[in-house]
Design a protein around this motif. Structure first.
Motif, PDB file in Angstrom:
ATOM      1  N   GLN A 199      45.374  67.675   8.844  1.00 44.61           N
ATOM      2  CA  GLN A 199      45.063  67.101   7.548  1.00 44.61           C
ATOM      3  C   GLN A 199      46.202  66.192   7.073  1.00 44.61           C
ATOM      4  O   GLN A 199      45.970  65.128   6.499  1.00 44.61           O
ATOM      5  CB  GLN A 199      44.843  68.183   6.525  1.00 44.61           C
ATOM      6  CG  GLN A 199      44.738  67.484   5.201  1.00 44.61           C
ATOM      7  CD  GLN A 199      44.435  68.355   4.073  1.00 44.61           C
ATOM      8  OE1 GLN A 199      44.200  69.477   4.293  1.00 44.61           O
ATOM      9  NE2 GLN A 199      44.437  67.814   2.898  1.00 44.61           N
ATOM     10  N   THR A 202      45.896  63.016   8.829  1.00 43.50           N
ATOM     11  CA  THR A 202      44.798  62.234   8.272  1.00 43.50           C
ATOM     12  C   THR A 202      45.252  61.508   7.020  1.00 43.50           C
ATOM     13  O   THR A 202      45.037  60.308   6.864  1.00 43.50           O
ATOM     14  CB  THR A 202      43.617  63.154   7.908  1.00 43.50           C
ATOM     15  OG1 THR A 202      43.269  63.876   9.067  1.00 43.50           O
ATOM     16  CG2 THR A 202      42.456  62.366   7.399  1.00 43.50           C
ATOM     17  N   LEU A 203      45.868  62.255   6.128  1.00 43.43           N
ATOM     18  CA  LEU A 203      46.308  61.640   4.874  1.00 43.43           C
ATOM     19  C   LEU A 203      47.322  60.542   5.159  1.00 43.43           C
ATOM     20  O   LEU A 203      47.269  59.465   4.566  1.00 43.43           O
ATOM     21  CB  LEU A 203      46.922  62.700   3.959  1.00 43.43           C
ATOM     22  CG  LEU A 203      45.921  63.673   3.341  1.00 43.43           C
ATOM     23  CD1 LEU A 203      46.631  64.705   2.499  1.00 43.43           C
ATOM     24  CD2 LEU A 203      44.888  62.943   2.515  1.00 43.43           C
ATOM     25  N   LEU A 206      45.474  57.544   6.561  1.00 38.64           N
ATOM     26  CA  LEU A 206      44.741  56.833   5.510  1.00 38.64           C
ATOM     27  C   LEU A 206      45.695  55.994   4.688  1.00 38.64           C
ATOM     28  O   LEU A 206      45.425  54.845   4.350  1.00 38.64           O
ATOM     29  CB  LEU A 206      44.041  57.840   4.596  1.00 38.64           C
ATOM     30  CG  LEU A 206      42.728  58.402   5.106  1.00 38.64           C
ATOM     31  CD1 LEU A 206      42.234  59.468   4.151  1.00 38.64           C
ATOM     32  CD2 LEU A 206      41.707  57.300   5.237  1.00 38.64           C
ATOM     33  N   ILE A 233      37.440  50.540   2.683  1.00 38.95           N
ATOM     34  CA  ILE A 233      38.375  51.562   2.210  1.00 38.95           C
ATOM     35  C   ILE A 233      37.609  52.816   1.799  1.00 38.95           C
ATOM     36  O   ILE A 233      37.937  53.935   2.173  1.00 38.95           O
ATOM     37  CB  ILE A 233      39.197  51.040   1.008  1.00 38.95           C
ATOM     38  CG1 ILE A 233      40.142  49.937   1.452  1.00 38.95           C
ATOM     39  CG2 ILE A 233      39.980  52.173   0.346  1.00 38.95           C
ATOM     40  CD1 ILE A 233      40.783  49.202   0.310  1.00 38.95           C
ATOM     41  N   ARG A 234      36.536  52.577   1.039  1.00 36.16           N
ATOM     42  CA  ARG A 234      35.742  53.708   0.571  1.00 36.16           C
ATOM     43  C   ARG A 234      35.117  54.455   1.741  1.00 36.16           C
ATOM     44  O   ARG A 234      35.164  55.689   1.821  1.00 36.16           O
ATOM     45  CB  ARG A 234      34.656  53.200  -0.379  1.00 36.16           C
ATOM     46  CG  ARG A 234      34.173  54.217  -1.372  1.00 36.16           C
ATOM     47  CD  ARG A 234      33.055  53.659  -2.205  1.00 36.16           C
ATOM     48  NE  ARG A 234      33.510  52.890  -3.364  1.00 36.16           N
ATOM     49  CZ  ARG A 234      34.017  53.427  -4.476  1.00 36.16           C
ATOM     50  NH1 ARG A 234      34.180  54.727  -4.561  1.00 36.16           N
ATOM     51  NH2 ARG A 234      34.376  52.682  -5.480  1.00 36.16           N
ATOM     52  N   THR A 237      37.735  56.412   3.916  1.00 33.54           N
ATOM     53  CA  THR A 237      38.167  57.627   3.222  1.00 33.54           C
ATOM     54  C   THR A 237      37.075  58.673   3.283  1.00 33.54           C
ATOM     55  O   THR A 237      37.333  59.851   3.485  1.00 33.54           O
ATOM     56  CB  THR A 237      38.522  57.317   1.760  1.00 33.54           C
ATOM     57  OG1 THR A 237      39.343  56.161   1.737  1.00 33.54           O
ATOM     58  CG2 THR A 237      39.253  58.467   1.119  1.00 33.54           C
ATOM     59  N   TYR A 240      36.699  60.188   6.787  1.00 32.33           N
ATOM     60  CA  TYR A 240      37.792  61.118   7.039  1.00 32.33           C
ATOM     61  C   TYR A 240      37.638  62.376   6.211  1.00 32.33           C
ATOM     62  O   TYR A 240      37.993  63.468   6.643  1.00 32.33           O
ATOM     63  CB  TYR A 240      39.137  60.446   6.778  1.00 32.33           C
ATOM     64  CG  TYR A 240      39.668  59.824   8.020  1.00 32.33           C
ATOM     65  CD1 TYR A 240      40.579  60.497   8.817  1.00 32.33           C
ATOM     66  CD2 TYR A 240      39.201  58.594   8.433  1.00 32.33           C
ATOM     67  CE1 TYR A 240      41.036  59.939   9.986  1.00 32.33           C
ATOM     68  CE2 TYR A 240      39.643  58.029   9.600  1.00 32.33           C
ATOM     69  CZ  TYR A 240      40.573  58.707  10.377  1.00 32.33           C
ATOM     70  OH  TYR A 240      41.009  58.157  11.539  1.00 32.33           O
ATOM     71  N   ARG A 241      37.104  62.210   5.013  1.00 31.84           N
ATOM     72  CA  ARG A 241      36.898  63.388   4.178  1.00 31.84           C
ATOM     73  C   ARG A 241      35.946  64.354   4.875  1.00 31.84           C
ATOM     74  O   ARG A 241      36.204  65.543   4.986  1.00 31.84           O
ATOM     75  CB  ARG A 241      36.314  62.981   2.816  1.00 31.84           C
ATOM     76  CG  ARG A 241      36.012  64.137   1.897  1.00 31.84           C
ATOM     77  CD  ARG A 241      35.476  63.655   0.585  1.00 31.84           C
ATOM     78  NE  ARG A 241      34.235  62.911   0.742  1.00 31.84           N
ATOM     79  CZ  ARG A 241      33.038  63.466   0.862  1.00 31.84           C
ATOM     80  NH1 ARG A 241      32.918  64.775   0.834  1.00 31.84           N
ATOM     81  NH2 ARG A 241      31.957  62.737   1.015  1.00 31.84           N
ATOM     82  N   THR A 244      37.583  65.950   7.990  1.00 33.26           N
ATOM     83  CA  THR A 244      38.664  66.852   7.604  1.00 33.26           C
ATOM     84  C   THR A 244      38.115  68.102   6.933  1.00 33.26           C
ATOM     85  O   THR A 244      38.594  69.213   7.182  1.00 33.26           O
ATOM     86  CB  THR A 244      39.638  66.143   6.654  1.00 33.26           C
ATOM     87  OG1 THR A 244      39.979  64.901   7.220  1.00 33.26           O
ATOM     88  CG2 THR A 244      40.878  66.963   6.435  1.00 33.26           C
ATOM     89  N   MET A 245      37.111  67.931   6.102  1.00 37.62           N
ATOM     90  CA  MET A 245      36.554  69.102   5.429  1.00 37.62           C
ATOM     91  C   MET A 245      35.986  70.068   6.451  1.00 37.62           C
ATOM     92  O   MET A 245      36.047  71.279   6.285  1.00 37.62           O
ATOM     93  CB  MET A 245      35.459  68.696   4.424  1.00 37.62           C
ATOM     94  CG  MET A 245      35.955  68.014   3.158  1.00 37.62           C
ATOM     95  SD  MET A 245      37.350  68.817   2.365  1.00 37.62           S
ATOM     96  CE  MET A 245      36.586  70.312   1.814  1.00 37.62           C
ATOM     97  N   LEU A 248      38.873  71.955   7.744  1.00 42.49           N
ATOM     98  CA  LEU A 248      39.461  72.804   6.700  1.00 42.49           C
ATOM     99  C   LEU A 248      38.628  74.058   6.473  1.00 42.49           C
ATOM    100  O   LEU A 248      39.159  75.137   6.221  1.00 42.49           O
ATOM    101  CB  LEU A 248      39.591  72.025   5.387  1.00 42.49           C
ATOM    102  CG  LEU A 248      40.708  70.985   5.344  1.00 42.49           C
ATOM    103  CD1 LEU A 248      40.792  70.367   3.967  1.00 42.49           C
ATOM    104  CD2 LEU A 248      42.038  71.607   5.719  1.00 42.49           C
ATOM    105  N   ARG A 249      37.319  73.895   6.572  1.00 47.40           N
ATOM    106  CA  ARG A 249      36.440  75.039   6.342  1.00 47.40           C
ATOM    107  C   ARG A 249      36.832  76.179   7.296  1.00 47.40           C
ATOM    108  O   ARG A 249      36.815  77.342   6.923  1.00 47.40           O
ATOM    109  CB  ARG A 249      34.986  74.600   6.582  1.00 47.40           C
ATOM    110  CG  ARG A 249      34.053  75.027   5.482  1.00 47.40           C
ATOM    111  CD  ARG A 249      32.723  74.325   5.610  1.00 47.40           C
ATOM    112  NE  ARG A 249      32.732  73.041   4.926  1.00 47.40           N
ATOM    113  CZ  ARG A 249      32.080  71.953   5.337  1.00 47.40           C
ATOM    114  NH1 ARG A 249      31.388  71.976   6.455  1.00 47.40           N
ATOM    115  NH2 ARG A 249      32.143  70.839   4.660  1.00 47.40           N
TER     116      ARG A 249
END
Lengths: 606, 640
Positions: A199, A202-203, A206, A233-234, A237, A240-241, A244-245, A248-249
């Protein structure tokens, strides 16, 4: 100690740093841990007293006011615990300050040792960040994480000791669950670490992408792609969200398991205590005290895990610091020992004897088998296409880059045997990218020191310093534009007050080198970045100034080169040709080609 | 006086917060869920501890049957599990929210910067933009940590007051007083204690920053070895000073933490004391005593997160303020294809050229956007047909300056660029050459005069269409951290392989790319770090050629090339540019005899113009420069 495994390597190297560079900070660490441990011990006393008070009122029916002295004692315990916690925290910060100060000193001194060749590998802003704000990230690691590691073992041990004395079954539950918890943290830690790292990457990615887009905005606009980027850009992001989620889960599941585990352990203790109270095998005060203490048993172990993540910035900064401290200097050491040569009016004889050199990290040599001799009082120009190794010659001669093979000698003495700081003081050096400092224009010229050339020392003494600064600037054709600055020679540089153009910076740096007036002159592109008028004038002035000096002049523009006593043509890290202008032209080699293209159009025109 | 200033600052901070909160709006639902889950996490923990307390108290009374204890036993386990589950969900939701906010922030910032030509054309823009991106990064990590804990704290506070208030108001009062002390008074005291020291610490750090800057730059420069030792000594002095200040701050911070520990415990004791008084008067069941004590203790988990949140809040506000200031950087907004503004500007062309834009736009009749679009389409169509469609560019009486009262950067400039013409603009640095290109590209507004493109005033063109007709070869072309191919296709997304190759060949960079490990697919590193300066420049050039625009604007494109490459490049460039209009800005006179017209700029004015021969014959500035170069050449030739 439980979290060691997570970044074992880093921790290990970190401890090396710790013991090597921060020895006197250790007593503060012990103080922080000691006070923290005492505060933890008070928790036990506090819980026992509180439980006793509740039992007195609740079961024995004592009126609360009769117990006032005990209440006072309890408040006193709270206050004492607060004080101990304060001391522990203060000592920890004190320790972090010591470590940072020690490390910063080490890094700065090391950077000086490593020299410009190493520093050029990274933007100046990044170095500045590392030795200033970057180091502040170490606070979390040293002030919070490190003492917590010790406390995470000491406090649970104390609580366990109390439990063992008060109730064996609770002690058994604690004894069984604590290693399990640690084991779980170890098992889960690795996967969690991977996910967290991912993560972070990733950040970082980005943010890097966004920075790239913003920096290149002008270009995007020119190609009419700037509006389209908003959607990109949107979208990026968002993509990747989603991914990544997904990770993360799963990553957070491990934290969930851990949390469940401690919660269930606490519940287990509570229920078993309750059941034994019912059967009369346990008295209330002891049970209540144990219930109060159970969370305190698990808390330090979990805190250390949480703080390890919080200290990650510190870890990455520490890695960078270690990389610097462990780096091998690309140049020679300027330790202030070694030989000094007798002062010489005409300069020194400089010899490159079959020199081969390579920049650290490069996969080919920058200089290959270079032989070159500069006699005292001789001006040698170095020309050649970009990337030919011209500036490398100067790096090697200044000791900023070590030779791989061959030898550089000054008056017959190998460079590595010389006192390098003395040697560098003998050189008037004009670097390719000169830097200026917070100070006036005059200060910046004077900064180079020297100014008392052996040849001119008598004249210099009789002349006031300001006059010498002015004369140096006149030689570099900087006097006129400096006079035009808002406050002339007293104009403050490097602030926002004034901005110099590329050509003006160049001339000011030249003035600095001229002012220094050392017996050896090394100029790297003295007429770069100036317009033709100035170039022509500079060439004429410099021609006069250089006459009779021992000088190596790297010249992109050939005007200056052809006035030199000798020209050395570099190509692909080797000396391709050497001779005077006339000799080289007659050879019809690399120089001839460079020269004809340089003149090209001028000669062809009507 | 000071008070008023401070109040104004505070009001300012709050308006910043109001704007920052707006970024939460698109994800308000999720944000509310995250806060709610945060509350539930603490609530479950309070419930579990309180139930455990109740359980052992009830057990101590020796109930006749153990069945009476089943409810609390199940409760303890349930709340324990629930807490873990809530925590898990809360983490997931808040990370999701962070990503959403991040996207919002980036797009918002980008949308503010993108039309801001003043900012983009400014030399310092790189530093400003880097700082802005760093601020966005800072916000990404702090946003939730600053905004959510106070909300969770308020919810937990209300819940605790409601729960304790049910048994007796004084219980709630005791808890509320303690919680407020810990949540508000302790951080406030800390702030007061540490403020002065923090200022001193900041001063030392900023002094150290400049000293470290000086040291590093001195090292990079390499020419000032004596200076290094002095700066190093200064740094060590500052370091000791900083260490002293930081240690002092450390003790104060420790005192604040200790105080927090004390207040937490004392609150629990106070709640218990009130409970016991109530118990002895028969107003509270004894089994609740351990429950309220443990519950009060557990509830401070929400309070404990607050001091850190307040500190992060200050950082968030500071970062937010910097971003807002950047977003409000005085920008004469362009109209990128915005029809209304374009239409207004069309009208301007009909007005006398010396009137200002503002005055004209009020009075002029409005032309239809459709007319503009039609004209653009015409030019595009013409472009496709070939050289004949190159639009003519006419500049009359052009005056440009950066603001009223400032000196003119360009004054009364008249220039014609007929289709296929090659125009050179020559002058020293600072003569206004680059400014002229920026005006043509619509990056800078012009104050007076007119520029017509294909017979239509430049202002009337949507900026995007203007840029479609012009390709720029800048002094230092920016390359993106992506593949060679992506960098090229920026200019023409649908370009064929042949087109890419042709552009690379003309720019003399084909061999370089072919030698790269992955050819077109090689990622060239941050700002093209994998390539040398000259190679980067040539790749940027290939990209500009690929755009296929009929007008080429060159801003000293060969300044980064060595003379051999420069010569080859100029040769190839003019072959490729056949039929196109060229504006070639330079301070060197190489290749001037290829030009149809040479304009000499000095101090923003045209001082000479003509062909190379004419200018030489005139004997002015240009001829003088020329003579200098010739003399040098003659000198050399004589020597050679």
């Amino acid at each position: 100690m439980s979290i060691r495994h997570v970044d074992g390597k880093v921790c290990e190297r970190m401890n090396r740093v710790w013991f090597r560079y921060a020895r006197n900070a250790q007593r503060w660490l012990w103080l922080a841990v000691g006070l923290g441990w005492l505060a933890g011990g008070l928790v036990i006393a506090q819980a026992a007293l509180l439980a006793r008070l509740v039992q007195e009122v609740f079961l024995a029916g004592t009126p609360p006011s009769r117990l006032l002295p005990w209440w006072m004692a309890l408040i006193g315990l709270f206050a004492l615990r607060g004080l101990l916690a304060a001391g522990s925290q203060g000592a920890a910060i004190r320790m972090a300050a010591e470590v940072k100060a020690g490390l910063r000193g080490m890094v700065l001194r090391k950077l000086v040792e490593l020299g410009p060749v190493y520093l050029r590998g990274q933007r100046a802003g990044e170095w500045l960040h590392l030795v200033t704000d970057g180091m502040e990230h170490l606070d979390t690691y040293f002030a919070r994480y490190l003492p917590q590691v010790a406390l995470s073992a000491l406090i649970p041990a104390s609580v366990f000791a109390y439990a063992a004395a008060a109730d064996r079954i609770t002690a058994l539950v604690l004894a069984l669950t604590a290693p399990l918890l640690v084991l779980l943290m170890i098992l889960i830690g690795k996967s969690a670490q991977k996910a967290t790292d991912r993560q972070w990457r990733t950040l970082a990615w980005l943010s890097g992408h966004f920075l790239d887009v913003v920096r290149g905005l002008w270009t995007l606009k020119v190609f009419r792609r700037s509006r389209a980027q908003i959607g990109i850009i949107r979208q990026i992001t968002d993509e990747y969200r989603k991914t990544t989620m997904g990770t993360l889960r799963i990553a957070f599941l491990s934290a969930l398991v851990m949390e469940l585990f401690t919660m269930i352990s606490t519940a287990l203790v509570a229920v078993s205590l309750g059941l034994r109270l019912v059967s009369g095998k346990m008295d209330f005060a002891r049970a209540f005290a144990l219930l109060l203490l159970t969370p305190e048993f698990y808390l330090p172990i979990r805190t250390v895990g949480a703080q390890f993540h919080a200290g990650r910035d510190g870890v990455s900064v520490l890695e960078r610091i270690l990389a610097v401290l462990e780096a091998k200097p690309p140049g020679l050491a300027a330790a202030g020992q070694g030989r000094r040569l007798p002062l010489s009016h005409r300069g020194y004889r400089i010899e490159f004897d079959h020199v081969t050199a390579r920049y650290p990290g490069a996969n080919r040599d920058a200089l290959t088998d270079v032989c070159l001799t500069v006699e005292p009082g001789e001006t040698v120009a170095i020309v050649g296409p970009s990337g030919a190794g011209k500036s490398t010659l100067l790096d090697v001669l200044l000791g900023y880059l070590r030779v791989r093979q061959g030898e550089v000698r000054i008056n017959g003495v190998p460079l590595q045997e010389l006192d390098l700081s003395w040697w560098r003081e003998q050189v008037s050096y004009l670097p390719q990218h000169p830097q200026f400092f917070h100070g006036t224009v005059a200060d910046n010229v004077r900064l180079a020191g020297g100014g008392e050339s052996q040849a001119e020392s008598e004249a210099a003494e009789s002349e006031p310093a300001d006059e010498r600064v002015r004369r140096a600037c006149a030689v570099a054709l900087a006097d006129r534009f400096i006079q035009d600055l808002p406050r002339g020679y007293d104009t403050y540089l490097a602030g926002e007050e004034v901005r110099l153009s590329g050509g003006q910076r160049q001339r000011l740096a030249l003035a600095r080198a001229v002012f220094k007036d050392g017996p050896v002159v090394l100029f790297d592109e003295p007429v770069a970045d100036v317009d033709i008028e100035t170039e022509r004038a500079l060439e004429q002035v410099l021609q006069g100034w250089l006459r009779g000096r021992t000088a190596l002049v790297v010249a992109h523009r050939l005007g200056l080169a052809m006035q030199a006593d000798r020209i050395v043509v570099m190509d692909g890290g080797r000396v391709a040709e050497t001779g005077t202008h006339a000799e080289l032209m007659a050879r019809h080699g690399v120089y001839h080609r460079l020269f004809t293209t340089y003149l090209g159009e001028e000669m062809a025109a009507p | 006086m000071n008070d008023r200033r401070e109040r104004r600052l505070r009001a300012h901070a709050w308006s910043t917060v109001a704007i920052l909160v707006r970024f939460l709006r698109p994800v308000a639902g999720r944000a509310a869920i995250a806060v709610g889950l945060g509350f539930l996490t603490v609530a479950a923990s309070v419930a579990m501890m309180a139930t455990s307390g109740y359980l052992i108290a009830a057990a101590a009374l020796r109930p006749p049957t153990i069945l009476l204890l089943w409810v609390p036993i199940v409760g303890v386990r349930f709340f324990g599990l629930a807490r873990a589950a809530f925590r898990y969900l809360e983490r997931l939701v808040s990370h999701d929210v962070t990503f959403h906010i991040l996207a919002g922030l980036r797009v918002w910032l980008y949308e503010r910067i993108e039309p801001n030509h003043r900012l983009l054309a400014d030399r310092r823009s790189a530093e400003v933009l880097d700082a802005a991106v760093a601020d966005v990064d800072r916000l990404q990590h702090l946003y939730l940590r600053a905004f959510f804990p106070p909300l969770v704290g308020v919810l937990v506070g209300l819940g605790m007051l409601a729960w304790l208030g049910r048994y007796g108001p004084w219980l709630a009062v005791a808890w509320g007083f303690g919680a407020l002390t810990a949540a508000v008074a302790v951080p406030w005291w800390t702030h007061r204690w540490t403020r002065r020291g923090q200022l001193r610490l900041d001063a030392v750090r900023s002094a150290r920053m400049s000293a470290a800057d000086e040291l590093l730059r001195g090292l990079l420069d390499g020419a000032l070895p004596a200076r290094t030792a002095a700066v190093l000594a200064e740094l060590e002095r500052l370091e000791r000073k900083e260490q002293r200040e930081q240690a002092r701050q450390g003790w104060l911070q420790g005192a604040s933490d200790g105080l927090f520990v004390f207040v937490t415990q004392a609150t629990m004791a106070a709640v218990l004391w009130v409970g016991m008084q109530m118990f002895s008067h028969g107003r509270l069941a004894g089994v609740l005593l351990p429950a309220i004590a443990l519950g009060a203790l557990a509830s401070f988990e929400a309070v404990a997160a607050l001091p850190a949140a307040f500190q992060q809040f200050a950082q968030v506000v500071a970062a937010g303020e910097r971003l807002l200031r950047l977003a409000q950087w005085d920008a004469p907004a362009e109209a990128p294809g915005a029809s209304l503004a374009a239409a207004r500007a069309v009208a301007l062309a009909a007005e006398p050229a010396d009137k200002t834009a503002v005055a004209a736009s009020k009075t002029a009749p409005v032309a239809t956007p459709a007319a503009v679009a039609a004209a653009a389409a015409q030019v595009h169509a013409a472009n496709r047909r070939g050289g004949a469609g190159v639009p003519a560019l006419r500049v009359r009486g052009l005056c440009v300056r950066y603001g009223p009262g400032e000196p003119y950067v360009l004054k009364d400039v008249d220039v014609d660029l007929d289709p296929g013409k090659r125009l050179a603009i020559v002058g020293e640095s600072g003569a206004g050459k680059t400014t002229f290109l920026h005006v043509l590209l619509g990056f800078l507004p012009y104050e007076a005069g007119s520029i017509t493109l294909a017979g239509r005033e430049l202002r009337a063109w949507p900026a995007e269409d203007v840029r479609a007709m012009m390709a720029v070869v800048p002094q230092r072309g920016y390359l993106f951290h992506t593949t060679v191919e992506h960098n090229l296709r920026l200019a023409k997304p649908d370009a064929s392989r042949e087109e890419l190759e042709q552009a690379l060949r003309i720019a003399q960079v084909y061999d370089v790319i072919a030698r790269l490990p992955d050819g077109y697919a090689t990622v060239i590193g941050e700002t093209g770090a994998l390539l040398s300066g000259g190679e980067r420049q040539r790749l940027a050039l290939a990209r500009a050629l690929l755009a296929g625009a009929p007008i080429l604007l060159c801003d000293e494109p060969t300044s980064a090339l060595d003379s051999v490459t420069e010569q080859a490049f100029i040769e190839a460039f003019f072959t490729a540019a056949a039929g196109k209009s060229v504006v070639w800005v330079t301070h060197r006179l190489a290749g001037m005899e290829r030009m149809d017209e040479i304009v000499v700029l000095r101090g923003g004015r045209i001082i000479e113009r003509g062909t190379h021969r004419e200018l030489i014959a005139r004997g002015g500035w240009y001829a003088q420069m020329w003579r200098l170069e010739r003399e040098m050449a003659a000198d050399m030739a004589a020597k050679g």
